[in-house]
Design a protein around this motif. Structure first.
Motif, PDB file in Angstrom:
ATOM      1  N   ILE A 195     -30.962  33.011  52.502  1.00 39.06           N
ATOM      2  CA  ILE A 195     -29.720  32.505  53.108  1.00 39.06           C
ATOM      3  C   ILE A 195     -29.977  31.193  53.841  1.00 39.06           C
ATOM      4  O   ILE A 195     -31.101  30.898  54.260  1.00 39.06           O
ATOM      5  CB  ILE A 195     -29.094  33.543  54.065  1.00 39.06           C
ATOM      6  CG1 ILE A 195     -29.973  33.779  55.302  1.00 39.06           C
ATOM      7  CG2 ILE A 195     -28.823  34.874  53.346  1.00 39.06           C
ATOM      8  CD1 ILE A 195     -29.303  34.617  56.376  1.00 39.06           C
ATOM      9  N   TYR A 211     -15.895  31.688  55.062  1.00 37.64           N
ATOM     10  CA  TYR A 211     -16.435  32.924  55.650  1.00 37.64           C
ATOM     11  C   TYR A 211     -17.891  33.170  55.243  1.00 37.64           C
ATOM     12  O   TYR A 211     -18.522  34.101  55.749  1.00 37.64           O
ATOM     13  CB  TYR A 211     -15.551  34.129  55.282  1.00 37.64           C
ATOM     14  CG  TYR A 211     -15.417  34.410  53.801  1.00 37.64           C
ATOM     15  CD1 TYR A 211     -16.411  35.084  53.104  1.00 37.64           C
ATOM     16  CD2 TYR A 211     -14.289  33.995  53.092  1.00 37.64           C
ATOM     17  CE1 TYR A 211     -16.292  35.334  51.745  1.00 37.64           C
ATOM     18  CE2 TYR A 211     -14.145  34.242  51.745  1.00 37.64           C
ATOM     19  CZ  TYR A 211     -15.157  34.909  51.072  1.00 37.64           C
ATOM     20  OH  TYR A 211     -15.037  35.154  49.731  1.00 37.64           O
ATOM     21  N   MET A 212     -18.444  32.347  54.339  1.00 40.28           N
ATOM     22  CA  MET A 212     -19.836  32.480  53.918  1.00 40.28           C
ATOM     23  C   MET A 212     -20.754  31.496  54.652  1.00 40.28           C
ATOM     24  O   MET A 212     -21.937  31.380  54.320  1.00 40.28           O
ATOM     25  CB  MET A 212     -19.963  32.243  52.414  1.00 40.28           C
ATOM     26  CG  MET A 212     -19.600  33.428  51.575  1.00 40.28           C
ATOM     27  SD  MET A 212     -20.877  34.710  51.666  1.00 40.28           S
ATOM     28  CE  MET A 212     -20.049  36.036  50.782  1.00 40.28           C
ATOM     29  N   ILE A 269     -24.573  32.087  55.325  1.00 43.72           N
ATOM     30  CA  ILE A 269     -25.164  32.666  54.115  1.00 43.72           C
ATOM     31  C   ILE A 269     -25.479  31.506  53.167  1.00 43.72           C
ATOM     32  O   ILE A 269     -26.561  31.409  52.608  1.00 43.72           O
ATOM     33  CB  ILE A 269     -24.193  33.667  53.446  1.00 43.72           C
ATOM     34  CG1 ILE A 269     -23.721  34.736  54.449  1.00 43.72           C
ATOM     35  CG2 ILE A 269     -24.830  34.294  52.210  1.00 43.72           C
ATOM     36  CD1 ILE A 269     -24.812  35.566  55.044  1.00 43.72           C
ATOM     37  N   LEU A 305     -26.920  38.332  45.892  1.00 44.65           N
ATOM     38  CA  LEU A 305     -27.824  37.780  46.895  1.00 44.65           C
ATOM     39  C   LEU A 305     -29.116  38.584  46.920  1.00 44.65           C
ATOM     40  O   LEU A 305     -29.092  39.795  47.142  1.00 44.65           O
ATOM     41  CB  LEU A 305     -27.144  37.844  48.269  1.00 44.65           C
ATOM     42  CG  LEU A 305     -27.971  37.368  49.462  1.00 44.65           C
ATOM     43  CD1 LEU A 305     -28.282  35.877  49.354  1.00 44.65           C
ATOM     44  CD2 LEU A 305     -27.236  37.667  50.767  1.00 44.65           C
ATOM     45  N   ILE A 321     -18.626  39.714  56.617  1.00 46.62           N
ATOM     46  CA  ILE A 321     -18.764  40.137  55.212  1.00 46.62           C
ATOM     47  C   ILE A 321     -18.714  41.673  55.203  1.00 46.62           C
ATOM     48  O   ILE A 321     -17.994  42.285  54.417  1.00 46.62           O
ATOM     49  CB  ILE A 321     -20.091  39.623  54.599  1.00 46.62           C
ATOM     50  CG1 ILE A 321     -20.226  38.103  54.771  1.00 46.62           C
ATOM     51  CG2 ILE A 321     -20.202  40.036  53.139  1.00 46.62           C
ATOM     52  CD1 ILE A 321     -19.122  37.291  54.152  1.00 46.62           C
ATOM     53  N   ASN A 353     -31.160  43.684  47.596  1.00 49.13           N
ATOM     54  CA  ASN A 353     -30.255  43.010  46.660  1.00 49.13           C
ATOM     55  C   ASN A 353     -28.825  43.411  46.952  1.00 49.13           C
ATOM     56  O   ASN A 353     -28.484  44.595  46.943  1.00 49.13           O
ATOM     57  CB  ASN A 353     -30.607  43.366  45.214  1.00 49.13           C
ATOM     58  CG  ASN A 353     -31.814  42.588  44.742  1.00 49.13           C
ATOM     59  OD1 ASN A 353     -31.716  41.440  44.333  1.00 49.13           O
ATOM     60  ND2 ASN A 353     -32.988  43.203  44.839  1.00 49.13           N
ATOM     61  N   PHE A 354     -28.004  42.411  47.211  1.00 49.58           N
ATOM     62  CA  PHE A 354     -26.616  42.607  47.636  1.00 49.58           C
ATOM     63  C   PHE A 354     -25.700  41.981  46.582  1.00 49.58           C
ATOM     64  O   PHE A 354     -25.770  40.782  46.328  1.00 49.58           O
ATOM     65  CB  PHE A 354     -26.426  41.908  48.990  1.00 49.58           C
ATOM     66  CG  PHE A 354     -25.028  41.918  49.530  1.00 49.58           C
ATOM     67  CD1 PHE A 354     -24.363  43.112  49.766  1.00 49.58           C
ATOM     68  CD2 PHE A 354     -24.375  40.727  49.825  1.00 49.58           C
ATOM     69  CE1 PHE A 354     -23.071  43.127  50.288  1.00 49.58           C
ATOM     70  CE2 PHE A 354     -23.084  40.725  50.349  1.00 49.58           C
ATOM     71  CZ  PHE A 354     -22.428  41.925  50.578  1.00 49.58           C
ATOM     72  N   LEU A 382      -9.114  34.817  56.722  1.00 47.90           N
ATOM     73  CA  LEU A 382     -10.516  35.291  56.674  1.00 47.90           C
ATOM     74  C   LEU A 382     -11.392  34.618  57.732  1.00 47.90           C
ATOM     75  O   LEU A 382     -12.546  34.293  57.491  1.00 47.90           O
ATOM     76  CB  LEU A 382     -11.121  35.087  55.276  1.00 47.90           C
ATOM     77  CG  LEU A 382     -10.342  35.738  54.129  1.00 47.90           C
ATOM     78  CD1 LEU A 382     -11.076  35.543  52.805  1.00 47.90           C
ATOM     79  CD2 LEU A 382     -10.103  37.224  54.368  1.00 47.90           C
TER      80      LEU A 382
END
Lengths: 240, 240
Positions: A11, A169-170, A173, A214, B173, B211-212, B228
């Motif tokens: 990330i 929102y990421m 990450i 991810l 998230i 792992n996501f 969001l």
């Protein structure tokens, strides 16, 4: 992985915290995509992945394609790739990153909460890039590495821009907003794009990526120990 | 999907924004895992996935297992599942969520930046749960839905706790911290855990998930239009 799915290793907040000593082999990354960007061990240079070929763009201005042996032995501590297949295309004159942002919003008006993959081919009247020279020591943070970055301005450069749009929102990450790398057609110049303008119309291809895979570092003490606190302002400053 | 990988549909910030009219069929979700939690269309009740069986725990106190027909027709706007295979186990007396948090940290001392899947089997001297009754109208936000939640306290309840630990940098998230649902052995009681204590020792199983896999809603106007914006305090209040 299917087309237009996004694979990411680690990330952005880890890179901000200087986590860049370990990672996955580039060859492993390439099993997930042929289009993308990232960096290398100790943040030495900028990575661009174009049609499945991985280039290391270094701060001394050189660009090196990774050969088969290097793909197996070189690692990346942070990268994003996809199997790119554009679903929306346009020929357009682009005046800066804001112009691109507006074009993407016109092409994909309902995609503000999604990832996009982007490719632009053509001639650019001006492209301003930076390349990170790498950490002086393990865990040196990205903002400190960035303070020593080299910048270059290319004029009338024919080449390709590869990048991603990441939803707000990421942030942390990945880098919220548009994150773009450039490489010239002769594969001799490139870097992380700070600013650019097209010379007339260029070819733009875009795809929405609704599946995000991810992979987080394991057996990586640097990652395990990092604070990973979101520094949105810092990320915008160094990567925006 | 391999064992101990995490699949998630949509994001917690979307649920906070009331995005709960659309989703994926539960049957599709089950192709990614047999262990997990989530909610249902319009946030009607709490979902727990135990050994591949999906239960809907409603605010009137009833618990309904989904049959084959329901799995195909029922959708989830938000869920997290894995193919759980514990890598670390313990028998321990657990005094509250803080006690569990300390136990997890002892079992997995280097995992603070990773997702964990959790399962606890045994007798609980007290378990305090809530169940959401659902939206009164589309886009009603989760905090408003939560204001009408029903709470129950079970004593000397034998059953199973299923949950996940989410790293801090994933707040928004998912829910940062430990997120746990409970179902009794007789499958007649359950809900989202607010507080609990074990009656003596219980069996704890944990696995690290590196792992996501995140699937984002498509063709979903509610998701596309939602702000969001991260409301960490709000998420802690309703889901923490």
């Amino acid at each position: 992985m299917a087309k237009n799915e996004l694979f990411q290793y680690s990330i952005m907040s880890a890179l901000m915290d200087g986590v860049a000593s370990h990672g996955i082999p580039i060859a492993s990354m390439l099993t997930h995509g042929d289009h993308g960007l990232g960096t290398f061990k100790h943040m030495v240079g900028e990575m661009i992945v174009l049609d499945g070929v991985v280039y290391q763009m270094k701060s001394d201005g050189t660009v090196v394609p990774l050969d088969a042996a290097s793909l197996a032995t070189t690692i990346t501590p942070f990268a994003s790739v996809t199997r790119f297949q554009p679903t929306h295309t346009a020929r357009a004159t682009i005046t800066g990153k804001e112009g691109l942002s507006n074009l993407l919003t016109r092409l994909m008006p309902t995609a503000k909460n999604h990832f996009l993959a982007i490719r632009i081919d053509g001639v650019f009247s001006t492209i301003h890039v930076r390349t990170a020279g790498g950490q002086l020591e393990p865990r040196e943070k990205l903002p400190a590495v960035g303070n020593r970055q080299t910048t270059h301005t290319f004029e009338n450069a024919r080449g390709t821009i590869i990048g991603f749009r990441t939803p707000q929102y990421m942030m942390g990450i990945n880098v919220a907003g548009d994150h773009l790398h450039f490489i010239s057609d002769d594969r001799e110049r490139g870097g992380h794009i700070l600013a650019f303008e097209s010379e007339g119309e260029v070819d733009v291809g875009v795809a929405l990526l609704s599946n995000f895979h991810l992979e987080l570092p394991t057996e990586d003490e640097e990652f395990n120990e990092a604070a990973l606190v979101l520094d949105a302002k810092g990320i915008h400053a160094i990567e925006g």
